[in-house]
Write a protein that holds these residues in place. Structure first.
Motif, mmCIF file in Angstrom:
data_model
loop_
_atom_site.group_PDB
_atom_site.id
_atom_site.type_symbol
_atom_site.label_atom_id
_atom_site.label_comp_id
_atom_site.label_asym_id
_atom_site.label_seq_id
_atom_site.Cartn_x
_atom_site.Cartn_y
_atom_site.Cartn_z
ATOM 1 N N GLN A 83 62.286 -14.358 56.850
ATOM 2 C CA GLN A 83 63.169 -14.293 56.371
ATOM 3 C C GLN A 83 63.784 -12.824 57.096
ATOM 4 O O GLN A 83 64.563 -12.682 57.784
ATOM 5 C CB GLN A 83 63.909 -14.887 55.505
ATOM 6 C CG GLN A 83 63.213 -16.189 55.158
ATOM 7 C CD GLN A 83 64.018 -17.211 56.129
ATOM 8 O OE1 GLN A 83 65.065 -17.184 57.099
ATOM 9 N NE2 GLN A 83 63.226 -18.036 56.128
ATOM 10 N N LYS A 141 54.756 -15.472 62.803
ATOM 11 C CA LYS A 141 55.833 -16.241 63.569
ATOM 12 C C LYS A 141 54.718 -16.547 64.234
ATOM 13 O O LYS A 141 54.153 -15.924 65.100
ATOM 14 C CB LYS A 141 56.813 -15.466 63.626
ATOM 15 C CG LYS A 141 57.996 -14.909 62.540
ATOM 16 C CD LYS A 141 58.929 -16.129 62.154
ATOM 17 C CE LYS A 141 59.641 -14.794 60.813
ATOM 18 N NZ LYS A 141 60.372 -16.001 61.047
ATOM 19 N N SER A 176 63.063 -11.836 63.138
ATOM 20 C CA SER A 176 63.077 -12.542 64.102
ATOM 21 C C SER A 176 62.996 -12.347 64.740
ATOM 22 O O SER A 176 62.521 -11.219 65.658
ATOM 23 C CB SER A 176 64.546 -12.760 64.351
ATOM 24 O OG SER A 176 65.436 -12.813 63.415
ATOM 25 N N LYS A 185 65.047 -7.500 60.348
ATOM 26 C CA LYS A 185 66.069 -7.582 59.877
ATOM 27 C C LYS A 185 66.942 -6.453 58.248
ATOM 28 O O LYS A 185 66.238 -5.750 58.104
ATOM 29 C CB LYS A 185 66.597 -8.985 58.594
ATOM 30 C CG LYS A 185 67.896 -9.711 58.174
ATOM 31 C CD LYS A 185 68.036 -10.735 57.976
ATOM 32 C CE LYS A 185 69.480 -10.863 57.212
ATOM 33 N NZ LYS A 185 69.302 -12.532 56.487
#
Length: 452
Positions: free
Chosen positions: A372, A446, A375, A390
């Motif tokens: 999380q 990812k 991105s 982040k």
């Protein structure tokens, strides 16, 4: 003799302990890899690599002071400056001196001034709201600063409003090579309401990314030695109440003419409030709201409060980079218009006392093995894949791009004080790819598609 030796040992150990725990010594982003600055020029989204070292070069300390040697260059790419500013970010070879134990100013508060008022933890200069431009009543025009001449100094232009087209994506710009931020150093393109489209062509990197779910990181120190944080903190000063946006207690005045100050005193007139000079264009358009200041998550007249923070669990006075509900910068932005403490620090030309070089690791680390916090966009991608961390980054992070067969096709880095990396995908085939973000805590993977 034993007592003297014991006292000396205690003093030495006390200094060492302070160096190990005091954020004004430990929190700096030191350049340990030789990374240099980079800049964009208008019309090209390919950064140009500069020669000057980025981030802080050396941290030194004595029993009472810390000294930060810096060239004033960030690891995030600076520029372009679309207002025609010809200056580029260049080495300042500066030394910033800060007290290890800040002192409360019990007398008349000291006003912030034009130029440096503090330093961010990447060695970049911190400025207040002003840009040197003010209204000149005799000519009914602005003067001073980049416009030349001298204004009245009565109605002073707010740089965040007046120079918005001159800030890069990271909300900074240089003055005679001295790159600095007047405001919260998070990219324009990541605000909820985007005021500048400069990030459309140049990646949305900056010192940190705002995160409304976590306490904002320690971003720097004002010249009185007190810390400066990002936009979010604990609602209550004692560390309770959850995370909230910490708010400015300054509000716009209800005026149509500019002939008086907020205290009612009559002054040399400025321009009427209109579309060209709307409320908020000048610093004197604001007034301090004591009712708001009585609320726990609102700040005092210096834009700070005494509170618990992650780096100061016993509490400290701290400034915050204030933003509105749409995350756009809110006056007075960081520090000011006066300091809370005694302004004993500043930029110095030399160190005139015995000092020790700090060699420890940075005192904060917000990157965790959690998908999380990363991105990857756009997805599907066409010309490029951007990887955004982040909140805040204090380590050198390797970012790798693999095809579906496990072959690495590209590799890049995110350096401390930067939050973004990207891959040029124009020369690779359509298909499925894996982005691997390798941190000190582990690997975050990812999946992303490339479709042209």
């Amino acid at each position: 003799m034993k007592k003297i030796s014991l006292l000396a040992a205690l003093l030495v150990n006390g200094t060492i302990l302070m160096a190990q725990t005091n954020p004004v010594i430990t929190a700096w982003l030191r350049n340990t890899t030789g990374v240099t600055g980079r800049h964009y020029v208008s019309g090209s989204s390919t950064p140009i690599v500069d020669a000057d070292s980025a981030n802080v070069q050396t941290v030194l300390y004595s029993a009472t002071w810390s000294y930060t040697r810096t060239k004033g260059v960030p690891t995030y790419v600076t520029g372009p400056f679309l207002d025609g500013n010809p200056s580029l970010t260049t080495s300042q070879n500066a030394i910033f001196k800060l007290p290890l134990t800040p002192a409360v100013n019990t007398g008349t508060p000291t006003a912030t001034t034009g130029g440096d008022i503090g330093i961010f933890i990447n060695g970049v200069a911190m400025f207040d709201y002003r840009d040197g431009v003010s209204w000149k009543n005799s000519t009914s025009a602005l003067a001073g600063g980049p416009l030349g001449g001298m204004g009245d100094g009565v109605w002073n232009r707010d740089a965040i409003v007046g120079e918005v087209t001159g800030f890069d994506c990271s909300k900074g710009h240089p003055a005679m090579g001295n790159y600095h931020h007047h405001q919260n150093p998070s990219a324009f393109g990541l605000d909820l309401n985007v005021l500048s489209t400069v990030c459309n062509l140049y990646t949305s990197d900056a010192l940190y990314v705002m995160d409304s779910t976590h306490h904002s990181p320690l971003l720097g120190f004002a010249f009185d030695g007190y810390p400066v944080y990002g936009a979010f903190g604990y609602k209550n000063a004692d560390g309770t109440g959850g995370i909230t946006r910490i708010k400015s207690s300054y509000t716009l005045r209800s005026i149509t003419t500019r002939t008086t100050y907020a205290d009612g005193s009559t002054v040399t007139a400025g321009p009427a409030v209109n579309a060209t000079y709307p409320l908020g264009y000048f610093r004197e358009d604001y007034q301090y709201n004591t009712t708001s200041a009585a609320t726990p998550d609102y700040l005092d007249e210096h834009n700070g409060r005494f509170c618990v923070t992650p780096e100061y669990p016993a509490g400290t006075y701290a400034y915050f980079c204030t933003v509105g509900s749409n995350w756009n910068s809110a006056y007075p932005y960081m520090v000011g218009p006066t300091y809370y403490g005694v302004k004993s620090g500043g930029k110095v030309t030399s160190i005139t006392e015995p000092v020790t070089i700090f060699t420890g690791t940075v005192g904060i680390n917000n990157i965790k093995e959690d998908a999380q916090v990363v991105s990857v966009f756009p997805n599907p991608a066409s010309d490029l894949i951007a990887v955004q961390l982040k909140n805040f980054n204090t380590e050198t992070i390797v970012v790798e791009l693999y095809d579906i067969n496990g072959r690495m096709v590209q590799k890049t880095m995110v350096y401390p004080g930067s939050t973004m990396a990207y891959f040029d995908t124009r020369t690779i085939y359509d298909g499925e790819y894996i982005v691997k973000v390798i941190t000190n805590s582990g690997v975050i993977s990812k999946r992303v598609s490339v479709i042209k």
